[in-house]
Design an enzyme around this catalytic site. Structure first.
Site, short mmCIF file in Angstrom:
data_model
loop_
_atom_site.label_atom_id
_atom_site.label_comp_id
_atom_site.label_asym_id
_atom_site.label_seq_id
_atom_site.Cartn_x
_atom_site.Cartn_y
_atom_site.Cartn_z
N PRO A 23 -3.56 20.97 38.97
CA PRO A 23 -2.72 21.86 38.27
C PRO A 23 -1.06 21.44 38.57
CG PRO A 23 -3.71 22.92 40.46
CD PRO A 23 -4.52 21.60 39.89
N THR A 25 2.69 22.47 37.49
CA THR A 25 3.63 23.35 36.88
C THR A 25 4.83 22.50 36.01
OG1 THR A 25 3.56 25.16 38.33
CG2 THR A 25 5.72 24.90 37.45
N GLN A 101 -5.21 27.97 36.03
CA GLN A 101 -4.99 28.51 37.37
C GLN A 101 -3.97 29.83 37.22
OE1 GLN A 101 -2.02 26.66 40.01
NE2 GLN A 101 -3.86 26.03 41.30
N HIS A 176 -5.07 31.05 42.40
CA HIS A 176 -4.20 29.75 43.20
C HIS A 176 -4.15 30.68 44.60
CE1 HIS A 176 -1.61 26.96 44.57
NE2 HIS A 176 -0.39 26.86 43.65
N GLY A 177 -4.59 29.99 45.58
CA GLY A 177 -4.60 30.52 46.97
C GLY A 177 -4.17 29.54 47.72
N ALA A 178 -3.36 28.64 47.29
CA ALA A 178 -2.82 27.21 48.01
C ALA A 178 -1.30 27.13 48.04
CB ALA A 178 -3.58 26.07 47.83
N TYR A 181 1.94 30.00 48.18
CA TYR A 181 1.97 31.38 46.91
C TYR A 181 1.36 32.28 47.65
CZ TYR A 181 4.26 27.61 43.99
OH TYR A 181 4.95 26.61 43.84
N ARG A 229 -8.15 27.85 44.79
CA ARG A 229 -7.85 26.63 45.45
C ARG A 229 -6.92 27.20 46.85
NH1 ARG A 229 -3.03 22.08 43.85
NH2 ARG A 229 -4.53 20.51 43.53
C1 LIG Z 1 5.12 18.40 39.39
C2 LIG Z 1 4.21 19.07 40.22
C3 LIG Z 1 3.62 20.32 39.99
C4 LIG Z 1 2.90 20.84 40.66
N1 LIG Z 1 2.35 22.22 40.48
C5 LIG Z 1 1.10 22.76 40.95
C6 LIG Z 1 0.68 23.99 40.52
O1 LIG Z 1 1.22 24.77 39.47
N2 LIG Z 1 -0.30 24.67 41.02
C7 LIG Z 1 -0.86 23.97 42.19
O2 LIG Z 1 -2.00 24.31 42.91
N3 LIG Z 1 -0.41 22.89 42.60
C8 LIG Z 1 0.75 22.16 41.90
N4 LIG Z 1 1.06 20.63 42.27
C9 LIG Z 1 0.37 20.07 43.54
C10 LIG Z 1 -0.83 19.29 42.66
O3 LIG Z 1 -1.66 19.74 42.03
C11 LIG Z 1 -1.49 18.35 43.56
O4 LIG Z 1 -2.08 19.19 44.70
C12 LIG Z 1 -0.66 17.65 44.44
O5 LIG Z 1 0.25 16.69 43.55
C13 LIG Z 1 -1.24 16.42 45.39
O6 LIG Z 1 -2.24 15.76 44.58
P1 LIG Z 1 -1.83 14.06 44.29
O7 LIG Z 1 -1.89 13.61 45.48
O8 LIG Z 1 -3.35 13.66 43.48
O9 LIG Z 1 -0.79 14.06 43.52
C14 LIG Z 1 2.00 20.35 41.46
C15 LIG Z 1 2.41 18.84 41.73
C16 LIG Z 1 3.70 18.32 41.03
C17 LIG Z 1 3.76 17.01 41.58
#
Ligand SMILES: Cc1cc2nc3c(=O)[nH]c(=O)nc-3n(C[C@H](O)[C@H](O)[C@H](O)COP(=O)(O)O)c2cc1C
Length: 366
Positions: A23, A25, A101, A176-178, A181, A229
């Site tokens: 996920p 944003t 999510q 979204h529990g991570a 938030y 999550r």
């Molecule tokens: C631009 C951006 C937006 C994100 N938005 C969310 C979100 O809306 N919800 C969420 O649970 N995690 C969000 N994350 C975290 C990612 O889901 C992920 O956990 C994080 O990038 C680590 O994974 P990776 O190492 O594969 O990048 C976001 C990360 C990035 C880079």
């Protein structure tokens, strides 16, 4: 790569492979939270790029205090449901499945079109500074402590949004529990200083996660995939640790399972980070030990480690964030043995919008 690329059943849905888009944003919805065609193109790109499951960005759940960012999508009215339906149809047409999510920002609140006042477990702001790529705020506001009516509004918002997501055609729900938030704030001893039955002991601090999971499960019925999550760290405090350690985390996973969660999605800076106050286990490792709940894992998964991680966690889905941003066709590239790029965060500047990313891609096209 063979088993990673093999079709599988996750809960009651058929997936073409074990890769999920994490996920992310992108603050690119209309100002009123309606998902638009730019977002439809965006999510379709990842489905066409081979991700078997797409998990949407955090989507707000009520018209009170759940929205956290300007241009964040919601799923609380007919126009928003219709906007999502277009996205769902486009992802399905490309051969992938899609979960939404559901997110309540709580104290991690940078903009909200319904209220200026954030709510949280206690009058405690997040650590650090607001995220520059989501808004221009320089300091966090101090939230008001939620009373029991506020908590009920938040729970009802998750449940109604889950019903709306089902109506929009989504294949499942991720709560979204991570990452700091609202639900994560209740779990956290930094944010949660309550002295009622939502604060203090771990049993009390995890009550909101359990209540929301139970309410969502009840709202969507038995056969619809629902998960949550979970992390220890937050976006501005990535090294936070649960004082109750690995056993405490196991208790949370068992409790959400018993409340009706089909899967848990663990996220940490790295899947293999050993970061409990006690012992040398990983978040994903503890979740994998719990019987009767499926697993999505996330944290620094890339082309070099995905096969080892897949072997370590049989049956788990692998959620990919940064590598997917850098390569919307990450899965297809992996299949074809093509080069895979590293993330360049300039694509998310000055704001993390899809249009900024597209402009960056145009400028940097070879
Ligand atoms: C631009 C951006 C937006 C994100 N938005 C969310 C979100 O809306 N919800 C969420 O649970 N995690 C969000 N994350 C975290 C990612 O889901 C992920 O956990 C994080 O990038 C680590 O994974 P990776 O190492 O594969 O990048 C976001 C990360 C990035 C880079």
């Amino acid at each position: 790569m063979s088993d990673l690329m093999q079709a599988l059943k996750f809960q009651n849905i058929d997936l073409p492979n074990r890769f999920a888009l994490a996920p992310m944003t992108r603050t690119s919805a209309e100002a009123d939270g309606t998902p638009n065609l730019l977002m439809a193109d965006h999510y379709e790109r990842y489905a066409r790029g081979g991700f078997g499951l797409v998990i949407t960005e955090g989507t707000y759940t009520d018209n009170k205090a759940s929205q956290g960012y300007a241009n964040q999508p919601g799923i609380i009215n007919e126009a928003q449901i219709q906007g999502w339906r277009t996205i769902v149809d486009r992802v399905h047409a490309a051969g992938s499945k899609i979960f939404t999510q559901l997110m309540h920002a709580g104290a991690q609140f940078q903009a909200n079109r319904y209220t200026d006042q954030p709510l949280g477990p206690s009058e405690i702001a997040p650590k650090g500074a607001p995220l520059g790529f989501y808004g221009d705020q320089k300091v966090w506001q101090v939230p008001s402590a939620m009373n029991s009516a506020d908590i009920q509004v938040a729970i009802n918002g998750f449940a109604q949004s889950a019903v709306n997501a089902k109506a929009a055609g989504f294949d499942g729900i991720e709560i979204h529990g991570a990452n700091g938030y609202l639900i994560n704030q209740f779990l956290s001893t930094h944010f949660n200083k309550r002295d009622d039955n939502y604060g203090g002991s771990l049993e009390n601090r995890m009550r909101l996660a359990v209540d929301v999971t139970r309410a969502v499960r009840k709202a969507v019925g038995e056969d619809f995939p629902v998960g949550i999550r979970l992390s220890q760290g937050t976006v501005t405090d990535p090294d936070y640790q649960l004082p109750e350690g690995a056993a405490g985390f196991r208790k949370i996973v068992e409790a959400v399972r018993d409340a009706g969660a089909d899967f848990v999605h663990t996220t940490d800076g790295d899947v293999n980070r050993q970061h409990f106050v006690d012992g040398d286990q990983t978040l994903a490792g503890v979740a994998a030990e719990v019987q009767g709940i499926d697993l999505i894992i996330n944290g620094n998964i890339d082309e070099t480690n995905c096969q080892n991680i897949a072997n370590q966690f049989p049956g788990a889905l692998l959620a990919v964030g940064k590598k997917a941003l850098a390569n919307p066709d990450f899965v297809q590239r992996l299949k074809d043995g093509k080069e895979i790029a590293d993330i360049n965060f300039e694509m998310l500047q000055p704001k993390a919008t899809i249009s900024n990313e597209l402009a960056w891609r145009k400028q940097n096209a070879a």
